[in-house]
Write an enzyme that holds these catalytic residues in place. Structure first.
Site, PDB file in Angstrom:
ATOM      1  N   GLN A  96      56.750  52.442  48.142  1.00 21.43           N
ATOM      2  CA  GLN A  96      57.200  52.664  46.855  1.00 21.43           C
ATOM      3  C   GLN A  96      56.005  53.897  46.500  1.00 21.43           C
ATOM      4  OE1 GLN A  96      56.403  48.930  45.002  1.00 21.43           O
ATOM      5  NE2 GLN A  96      58.174  47.974  45.741  1.00 21.43           N
ATOM      6  N   HIS A 160      53.621  48.427  45.459  1.00 21.60           N
ATOM      7  CA  HIS A 160      52.718  47.858  44.148  1.00 21.60           C
ATOM      8  C   HIS A 160      51.545  48.856  43.851  1.00 21.60           C
ATOM      9  CE1 HIS A 160      54.243  43.494  44.594  1.00 21.60           C
ATOM     10  NE2 HIS A 160      55.142  44.390  44.494  1.00 21.60           N
ATOM     11  N   GLU A 254      57.300  40.839  32.828  1.00 15.02           N
ATOM     12  CA  GLU A 254      56.511  40.931  31.575  1.00 15.02           C
ATOM     13  C   GLU A 254      56.491  42.069  30.935  1.00 15.02           C
ATOM     14  OE1 GLU A 254      53.628  37.235  33.441  1.00 15.02           O
ATOM     15  OE2 GLU A 254      52.907  39.147  32.666  1.00 15.02           O
ATOM     16  N   TYR A 264      45.460  38.725  32.653  1.00 16.54           N
ATOM     17  CA  TYR A 264      46.992  38.526  32.315  1.00 16.54           C
ATOM     18  C   TYR A 264      47.517  37.423  33.225  1.00 16.54           C
ATOM     19  CZ  TYR A 264      46.324  41.538  28.612  1.00 16.54           C
ATOM     20  OH  TYR A 264      45.937  42.235  27.202  1.00 16.54           O
ATOM     21  N   TYR A 275      60.288  35.132  46.403  1.00 13.62           N
ATOM     22  CA  TYR A 275      61.663  35.687  46.972  1.00 13.62           C
ATOM     23  C   TYR A 275      62.629  34.569  47.699  1.00 13.62           C
ATOM     24  CZ  TYR A 275      60.284  40.050  44.774  1.00 13.62           C
ATOM     25  OH  TYR A 275      59.722  41.049  44.205  1.00 13.62           O
TER      26      TYR A 275
END
Length: 381
Positions: A96, A160, A254, A264, A275
């Protein structure tokens, strides 16, 4: 505060405070107040690969970052420059990671600064981590490149990176870094990078009123923590507060309102599961941890997001648009104050949508991975 769990098969609103619990004890279908406005996707340009971020120059030209390491300058629907000069040599394209977001300084016309996020191999450890730089664009090359922040240590995990950038009305720069796949260590520890949203001055210095300034060992750039992978951030034009979305695991994506010093909850609380179908979170709510104002189940893989401020889309002013990678649509979220009332799906099936921004002409522009750049155009009913 009202909270909504949105199921993708149909529109529904679940008002959890009204029922006094965290579960989905009641569901109520709602008609969209902007349902009379139809839009369609109009292609602007092809050939931008995985377009990760969009920004607009004062002359109307569009800049698009491409994940593999190119900055496209687009004028009148044509790619007029494929910029690679000045792209950092420590760019590590993996998983990513890559050349990620872009944001112009609010006073760009005066100072010429452009801000970028990317996965950088510089620093300690193998692999890479998120870095923030600023540079100027001259003769289709990046010059005067300055590193403002580099997360440490590097990681060989390819997920991430977070990486969205946004400025607020006071000129502070916010950016996100995901948990880098290390959920059990990083997000809840303010002495370590990852799983955080950060705030810096425009020159990379740390604001004196950041919430953890002066705390022993703290990363003083941290503004909020307990995040998984925030890939969308936008400034609410009404409140002047940054809103962010983030990827959950299986379920539990979210939307959050970002306040200084708040936790959070990731991974202690979550509306998602692993998963493989097993549970990991201790609960969906806990004292001292913020609740999202919306969560999706199943996950939509939210990416870029933007608030609508123009008059091109009557009835949408102040609403929020969120790109969905997984289900290839734009979520139109009806916003009232700090509440999201419901969701309408736009341009379903167009492709994996990564970046979305309102242009200076008032139209909403978005990138579709492997395809190009589109804009939302109201269509005649």
């Amino acid at each position: 505060m009202k909270k909504i769990a949105t199921n993708m098969g149909f529109l529904l609103a679940v008002f959890m405070i009204a029922i006094g619990c965290n579960g989905q004890a009641g569901e109520e279908s709602m008609e969209s107040p902007a349902a009379d406005l139809s839009v369609e996707a109009e292609k602007v340009v092809s050939g931008t690969g995985i377009g990760w971020g969009i920004a607009f120059l004062p002359d109307g030209d569009m800049l698009v970052t491409e994940k593999s390491g190119t900055l496209y300058r687009i004028s009148d629907g044509e790619i007029v420059a494929e910029i690679t000069d000045g792209i950092p040599s420590d760019l590590d394209v993996n998983g990513q990671g890559g050349f990620l977001d872009i944001e112009l300084h609010p006073n760009y016309e005066e100072n010429g600064w452009i801000y970028f996020s990317y996965s950088s191999s510089a620093g300690s450890g193998e692999g890479s981590n998120t870095a923030i730089i600023r540079a100027k664009l001259e003769n289709d090359a990046l010059v005067n490149v300055e590193e403002l922040y580099k997360a440490e240590p590097n990681s060989t995990r390819g997920q991430h990176y977070g990486s969205r950038i946004v400025f607020d009305n006071d000129g502070y720069m916010f950016f996100s870094i995901g948990d880098r796949g290390n959920r059990d260590v990083l997000p809840q520890d303010i002495t370590m990078d990852g799983g955080k949203i950060y705030r810096l001055n425009d020159d990379g210095s740390i604001p004196s009123d950041n919430p953890f300034v002066g705390e022993d060992g703290a990363k003083e750039a941290v503004y909020s923590y307990g995040h998984r992978n925030p890939q969308g951030m936008a400034l609410n034009p009404e409140s002047g507060i940054v809103w962010a979305n983030e990827h959950g695991p299986q379920g539990g994506d979210e939307v959050n309102i970002i306040e200084p010093g708040n936790n959070y909850g990731w991974p202690v609380i979550s509306y998602g599961i692993n998963y493989n179908g097993t549970e990991f979170a201790e609960d969906t709510a806990r004292a001292g941890m913020e609740q999202p104002i919306l969560y999706w189940d199943p996950s939509i893989a939210p990416a870029g997001m933007t608030f609508v401020t123009s008059d091109k889309y009557p009835g949408w002013e102040g609403d929020l648009l969120v790109a969905s990678l997984k289900f290839s649509y734009i979520a139109h979220l009806d916003v009232e104050g700090n509440e999201i009332l419901e969701e309408t799906k736009l341009v379903e099936g167009v492709g994996r949508i990564r970046a979305i921004e309102e242009g200076p002409d008032g139209y909403i522009y978005f990138t579709v991975e492997g395809d190009g750049v589109y804009r939302l155009v109201p269509s005649e009913n």
